[in-house]
Design a protein around this motif. Structure first.
Motif, PDB file in Angstrom:
ATOM      1  N   ILE A 201      11.814  43.055  16.764  1.00 27.69           N
ATOM      2  CA  ILE A 201      12.512  44.341  16.763  1.00 27.69           C
ATOM      3  C   ILE A 201      12.348  44.956  18.142  1.00 27.69           C
ATOM      4  N   ILE A 202      13.447  45.419  18.710  1.00 29.32           N
ATOM      5  CA  ILE A 202      13.446  46.090  20.002  1.00 29.32           C
ATOM      6  C   ILE A 202      13.660  47.585  19.741  1.00 29.32           C
ATOM      7  N   PHE A 203      12.663  48.402  20.064  1.00 31.64           N
ATOM      8  CA  PHE A 203      12.743  49.855  19.900  1.00 31.64           C
ATOM      9  C   PHE A 203      13.072  50.493  21.246  1.00 31.64           C
ATOM     10  N   ASP A 204      14.243  51.115  21.340  1.00 35.95           N
ATOM     11  CA  ASP A 204      14.669  51.804  22.569  1.00 35.95           C
ATOM     12  C   ASP A 204      14.452  50.947  23.817  1.00 35.95           C
ATOM     13  N   GLY A 205      14.811  49.674  23.730  1.00 39.31           N
ATOM     14  CA  GLY A 205      14.715  48.772  24.865  1.00 39.31           C
ATOM     15  C   GLY A 205      13.335  48.180  25.100  1.00 39.31           C
ATOM     16  N   LYS A 206      12.371  48.493  24.242  1.00 42.26           N
ATOM     17  CA  LYS A 206      11.018  47.969  24.397  1.00 42.26           C
ATOM     18  C   LYS A 206      10.739  46.956  23.301  1.00 42.26           C
ATOM     19  N   ASP A 207      10.107  45.843  23.679  1.00 43.31           N
ATOM     20  CA  ASP A 207       9.797  44.816  22.680  1.00 43.31           C
ATOM     21  C   ASP A 207       8.472  45.084  21.976  1.00 43.31           C
ATOM     22  N   SER A 208       7.724  46.086  22.440  1.00 43.25           N
ATOM     23  CA  SER A 208       6.443  46.416  21.807  1.00 43.25           C
ATOM     24  C   SER A 208       6.256  47.933  21.784  1.00 43.25           C
ATOM     25  N   ILE A 209       5.296  48.352  20.969  1.00 48.01           N
ATOM     26  CA  ILE A 209       4.948  49.761  20.895  1.00 48.01           C
ATOM     27  C   ILE A 209       3.477  49.892  21.250  1.00 48.01           C
ATOM     28  N   ASP A 210       3.191  50.822  22.149  1.00 51.11           N
ATOM     29  CA  ASP A 210       1.820  51.106  22.546  1.00 51.11           C
ATOM     30  C   ASP A 210       1.508  52.530  22.086  1.00 51.11           C
ATOM     31  N   TYR A 211       0.685  52.647  21.082  1.00 51.76           N
ATOM     32  CA  TYR A 211       0.333  53.964  20.547  1.00 51.76           C
ATOM     33  C   TYR A 211      -0.663  54.624  21.498  1.00 51.76           C
ATOM     34  N   ASP A 212      -0.126  55.269  22.540  1.00 51.14           N
ATOM     35  CA  ASP A 212      -0.957  55.739  23.642  1.00 51.14           C
ATOM     36  C   ASP A 212      -1.341  57.219  23.581  1.00 51.14           C
ATOM     37  N   THR A 213      -0.885  57.968  22.586  1.00 49.78           N
ATOM     38  CA  THR A 213      -1.310  59.359  22.448  1.00 49.78           C
ATOM     39  C   THR A 213      -1.791  59.607  21.025  1.00 49.78           C
ATOM     40  N   ILE A 214      -2.493  60.695  20.839  1.00 52.84           N
ATOM     41  CA  ILE A 214      -2.999  61.035  19.507  1.00 52.84           C
ATOM     42  C   ILE A 214      -1.887  61.578  18.610  1.00 52.84           C
ATOM     43  N   PHE A 215      -0.711  61.807  19.156  1.00 55.11           N
ATOM     44  CA  PHE A 215       0.368  62.420  18.392  1.00 55.11           C
ATOM     45  C   PHE A 215       1.221  61.422  17.605  1.00 55.11           C
ATOM     46  N   TRP A 216       0.985  60.129  17.772  1.00 56.19           N
ATOM     47  CA  TRP A 216       1.713  59.131  16.994  1.00 56.19           C
ATOM     48  C   TRP A 216       1.268  59.212  15.531  1.00 56.19           C
ATOM     49  N   ASP A 217       2.211  59.175  14.595  1.00 57.02           N
ATOM     50  CA  ASP A 217       1.879  59.123  13.172  1.00 57.02           C
ATOM     51  C   ASP A 217       1.506  57.701  12.745  1.00 57.02           C
ATOM     52  N   LYS A 218       1.898  56.721  13.540  1.00 58.50           N
ATOM     53  CA  LYS A 218       1.708  55.296  13.224  1.00 58.50           C
ATOM     54  C   LYS A 218       2.350  54.976  11.880  1.00 58.50           C
ATOM     55  N   ALA A 219       3.651  55.256  11.829  1.00 54.81           N
ATOM     56  CA  ALA A 219       4.432  54.983  10.628  1.00 54.81           C
ATOM     57  C   ALA A 219       5.755  54.353  11.037  1.00 54.81           C
ATOM     58  N   ILE A 220       6.341  53.608  10.104  1.00 58.51           N
ATOM     59  CA  ILE A 220       7.663  53.016  10.305  1.00 58.51           C
ATOM     60  C   ILE A 220       8.558  53.555   9.205  1.00 58.51           C
ATOM     61  N   ILE A 221       9.765  53.994   9.581  1.00 60.29           N
ATOM     62  CA  ILE A 221      10.700  54.610   8.642  1.00 60.29           C
ATOM     63  C   ILE A 221      11.973  53.781   8.607  1.00 60.29           C
ATOM     64  N   ASN A 222      12.402  53.415   7.415  1.00 55.01           N
ATOM     65  CA  ASN A 222      13.699  52.784   7.215  1.00 55.01           C
ATOM     66  C   ASN A 222      14.655  53.927   6.879  1.00 55.01           C
ATOM     67  N   ASP A 223      15.541  54.247   7.801  1.00 58.00           N
ATOM     68  CA  ASP A 223      16.435  55.392   7.658  1.00 58.00           C
ATOM     69  C   ASP A 223      17.229  55.319   6.356  1.00 58.00           C
ATOM     70  N   ALA A 224      17.542  56.474   5.795  1.00 56.98           N
ATOM     71  CA  ALA A 224      18.291  56.534   4.542  1.00 56.98           C
ATOM     72  C   ALA A 224      19.684  55.918   4.681  1.00 56.98           C
ATOM     73  N   ASN A 225      20.202  55.820   5.905  1.00 48.28           N
ATOM     74  CA  ASN A 225      21.524  55.227   6.122  1.00 48.28           C
ATOM     75  C   ASN A 225      21.481  53.711   6.274  1.00 48.28           C
ATOM     76  N   SER A 226      20.321  53.120   6.160  1.00 51.32           N
ATOM     77  CA  SER A 226      20.218  51.657   6.209  1.00 51.32           C
ATOM     78  C   SER A 226      20.819  51.065   4.942  1.00 51.32           C
ATOM     79  N   ASP A 227      21.297  49.828   5.064  1.00 45.99           N
ATOM     80  CA  ASP A 227      21.996  49.192   3.943  1.00 45.99           C
ATOM     81  C   ASP A 227      21.086  48.796   2.788  1.00 45.99           C
ATOM     82  N   ARG A 228      19.877  48.322   3.075  1.00 44.77           N
ATOM     83  CA  ARG A 228      18.989  47.845   1.998  1.00 44.77           C
ATOM     84  C   ARG A 228      17.551  47.760   2.494  1.00 44.77           C
ATOM     85  N   ASN A 229      16.701  47.219   1.637  1.00 45.92           N
ATOM     86  CA  ASN A 229      15.289  47.050   1.965  1.00 45.92           C
ATOM     87  C   ASN A 229      15.115  46.059   3.118  1.00 45.92           C
ATOM     88  N   VAL A 230      14.012  46.218   3.864  1.00 42.64           N
ATOM     89  CA  VAL A 230      13.672  45.268   4.912  1.00 42.64           C
ATOM     90  C   VAL A 230      12.220  44.832   4.741  1.00 42.64           C
TER      91      VAL A 230
END
Length: 139
Positions: A59-88
């Motif tokens: 998965i590429i998030f905003d052009g990045k191939d990885s996520i670095d949780y570098d601040t204390i403000f990250w919730d560390k959660a993944i959300i499947n938007d309500a407009n997505s077609d189905r489960n992932v």
């Protein structure tokens, strides 16, 4: 009597100054991208799966191939938007390719808190999904 009036005027002035500072700070938070992204980090990925596959795809998030949780403000959660077609199905790997979080399912309109992810560590997300369009947010 004059002393009492000056205290009231001083208090009104203090309330006005605090209100102005609060409103200005909030406007900076809302309208300055760097400030907003620091205090409310969020990365988005739109995935168009053309056919069902049993392979894991990065998965590429905003052009990045990885996520670095570098601040204390990250919730560390993944959300499947309500407009997505189905489960992932998703899973998380570290920089060495070891699976940190085994596969888990996220339904449209729901989120999954990613317990156990460590600050200042790169994580790679992979998806296995059926045909459709998916909008994933990392917060």
């Amino acid at each position: 009597m004059v002393n009492g009036k000056s205290k009231i005027i001083g208090l009104i002035g203090l309330v006005l100054i605090v209100t102005i500072v609060f409103v200005c700070s909030y406007q900076i938070y809302l309208n300055v991208g760097i400030v907003h992204n620091y205090f409310s980090p969020k990365l988005t990925s739109v995935i168009d799966a053309e056919d069902t596959t049993d392979e894991w795809n990065p998965i590429i998030f905003d052009g990045k191939d990885s996520i670095d949780y570098d601040t204390i403000f990250w919730d560390k959660a993944i959300i499947n938007d309500a407009n997505s077609d189905r489960n992932v199905l998703l899973r998380v790997k570290d920089a060495e390719g070891d699976i940190v979080i085994e596969e888990f399912q996220v339904s449209p309109g729901t989120s999954k808190h990613l317990d156990g992810l460590i600050k200042d560590t790169k994580y790679f997300f992979e998806i296995k999904a059926e045909e459709g369009q998916f909008i994933l947010n990392a917060t």
